[in-house]
Enzyme design. Structure first.
Site, PDB file in Angstrom:
ATOM      1  N   GLU A  69      -6.778   4.324   7.940  1.00 22.22           N
ATOM      2  CA  GLU A  69      -6.636   5.770   7.661  1.00 22.22           C
ATOM      3  C   GLU A  69      -7.900   6.308   7.011  1.00 22.22           C
ATOM      4  O   GLU A  69      -8.273   7.471   7.218  1.00 22.22           O
ATOM      5  CB  GLU A  69      -5.387   6.009   6.792  1.00 22.22           C
ATOM      6  N   LYS A 107       0.096   4.265  -0.219  1.00 23.61           N
ATOM      7  CA  LYS A 107      -0.564   5.442   0.385  1.00 23.61           C
ATOM      8  C   LYS A 107      -0.355   6.670  -0.504  1.00 23.61           C
ATOM      9  O   LYS A 107      -0.346   6.546  -1.721  1.00 23.61           O
ATOM     10  CB  LYS A 107      -0.038   5.685   1.805  1.00 23.61           C
ATOM     11  N   GLU A 160      -5.080  -5.378  10.652  1.00 24.67           N
ATOM     12  CA  GLU A 160      -4.087  -4.323  10.850  1.00 24.67           C
ATOM     13  C   GLU A 160      -4.368  -3.566  12.151  1.00 24.67           C
ATOM     14  O   GLU A 160      -5.185  -2.633  12.169  1.00 24.67           O
ATOM     15  CB  GLU A 160      -4.148  -3.317   9.696  1.00 24.67           C
ATOM     16  N   GLY A 220       2.621   2.018  10.716  1.00 27.22           N
ATOM     17  CA  GLY A 220       3.542   3.146  10.539  1.00 27.22           C
ATOM     18  C   GLY A 220       4.291   3.525  11.798  1.00 27.22           C
ATOM     19  O   GLY A 220       4.927   4.582  11.844  1.00 27.22           O
ATOM     20  N   HIS A 270      -9.367   0.798   4.932  1.00 26.72           N
ATOM     21  CA  HIS A 270      -8.078   0.989   5.620  1.00 26.72           C
ATOM     22  C   HIS A 270      -8.310   1.903   6.824  1.00 26.72           C
ATOM     23  O   HIS A 270      -9.127   2.827   6.774  1.00 26.72           O
ATOM     24  CB  HIS A 270      -7.054   1.606   4.663  1.00 26.72           C
ATOM     25  N   SER A 295       3.692  -2.356  10.293  1.00 27.33           N
ATOM     26  CA  SER A 295       5.145  -2.358  10.482  1.00 27.33           C
ATOM     27  C   SER A 295       5.810  -3.668  10.069  1.00 27.33           C
ATOM     28  O   SER A 295       6.751  -4.125  10.730  1.00 27.33           O
ATOM     29  CB  SER A 295       5.491  -1.994  11.935  1.00 27.33           C
ATOM     30  N   ASN A 316       0.866  -1.184   0.000  1.00 26.74           N
ATOM     31  CA  ASN A 316       0.000   0.000   0.000  1.00 26.74           C
ATOM     32  C   ASN A 316       0.899   1.229   0.000  1.00 26.74           C
ATOM     33  O   ASN A 316       1.517   1.540   1.011  1.00 26.74           O
ATOM     34  CB  ASN A 316      -0.893  -0.041   1.257  1.00 26.74           C
TER      35      ASN A 316
HETATM   36  C1  PEP Z   1      -0.574  -0.007   5.983  1.00 24.85           C
HETATM   37  O1  PEP Z   1      -0.564   1.110   5.545  1.00 24.85           O
HETATM   38  O2  PEP Z   1      -1.514  -0.758   5.721  1.00 24.85           O
HETATM   39  C2  PEP Z   1       0.552  -0.452   6.802  1.00 24.85           C
HETATM   40  C3  PEP Z   1       0.486  -1.625   7.347  1.00 24.85           C
HETATM   41  O3  PEP Z   1       1.604   0.429   6.946  1.00 24.85           O
HETATM   42  P1  PEP Z   1       3.057   0.090   7.597  1.00 24.85           P
HETATM   43  O4  PEP Z   1       3.546  -1.189   6.963  1.00 24.85           O
HETATM   44  O5  PEP Z   1       3.899   1.266   7.227  1.00 24.85           O
HETATM   45  O6  PEP Z   1       2.857  -0.046   9.061  1.00 24.85           O
END
Ligand code: PEP
Length: 257
Positions: free
Chosen positions: A96, A11, A166, A172, A94, A213, A9
């Site tokens: 976000e 973003k 997630e 992040g 997601h 992460s 992803n």
């Molecule tokens: C995500 O944006 O779905 C995500 C898991 O980000 P990150 O790997 O940076 O934590």
């Protein structure tokens, strides 16, 4: 055995030319990798150029979001009709989108129906925030998100969906969940709920990714878990070397190598 599925992803990162450079590098780095579904999810404006760059590759393409309506007065939105034929996957719900843009469970359910009826393979994200985690509400929160997302989705369509677990506190932050904890949450909040909504066969058929992460040094911890079939990768998907290492190590761990 469920086929591994690792998606990146991106973003709101990468200009169109940077996106093309990244996917070109990735194509080379992942050449010859089989038995794993891999996808990249660039920003909308880069979808078509990236699609062109992916020609002749097995890497799939996904969008990061979409509206559920086919067209209309929805300034700034992109419809399933526009994505149909352009990409293979679409990320829905997601965290976000849920937290920053106020997306509700009801919207995500509408988007899921729209994606499936337009031939798009949805990746539905669920996850608890830190407060909910610390209050012991993780299974209830994630289970509720799964129930709401799959409302009125028939079993034969449900199996086309991938769910990404997630935990919001892991996204992040550089602080991932523990592999065994994620495995346990996926069993109790996702597969048990799917078995209740449908049956064991459907619950066992649906692929579940872990996200939060994931990096080259920790991907094995997740992909070696029984219930985890892949990863949704944010930050580490922005570098071809890191993402290809995640795919290769993750696939080997999934296959028990
Ligand atoms: C995500 O944006 O779905 C995500 C898991 O980000 P990150 O790997 O940076 O934590």
């Amino acid at each position: 055995m469920r086929k591994a599925f690792i998606a990146g992803n991106w973003k709101m990162h990468k200009t169109v030319s940077e996106a093309v450079d990244l996917v070109t590098a990735l194509k080379g780095a992942l050449e010859g990798v089989e038995d794993c579904d891999v996808a990249v999810c660039p920003p909308f404006v880069a979808l078509d150029p990236v699609r062109g760059s992916l020609e002749g590759s097995t890497i799939g393409l996904g969008a990061q979001n979409m509206h559920w309506e086919e067209e209309g007065a929805f300034t700034g939105a992109v419809s399933p009709t526009m994505l149909q034929g352009m990409c293979d996957y679409v990320i829905l719900g997601h965290s976000e989108r849920r937290t920053i843009f106020g997306e509700t469970d009801e919207w995500i359910n509408k988007k899921l129906h729209a994606a499936l009826s337009h031939g798009l393979l949805p990746i539905v994200c669920v996850g608890e925030n830190l407060e909910q985690n610390e209050a012991g509400e993780t299974v209830a929160v994630c289970g509720g998100q799964v129930r709401a997302a799959f409302e009125d989705v028939a079993a034969d369509r449900a199996v086309e969906v991938t769910i990404a677990y997630e935990p919001i506190w892991a996204i992040g932050t550089g602080v991932p969940a523990h592999g065994e904890d994620a495995n346990d949450i996926i069993r109790r909040a996702i597969r048990d709920v799917l078995a209740d909504l449908y049956d064991e066969d459907v619950a066992e058929a649906i692929r579940v990714q872990y996200g939060g992460s994931v990096k080259p040094h920790n991907v094995v911890e997740f992909l070696s878990q029984k219930e985890i079939d892949g990863a949704l990768v944010g930050g580490a998907s922005l570098k071809a070397d890191d993402f290809s290492e995640i795919v290769k190590k993750g696939l080997a761990a999934h296959l028990g190598e």
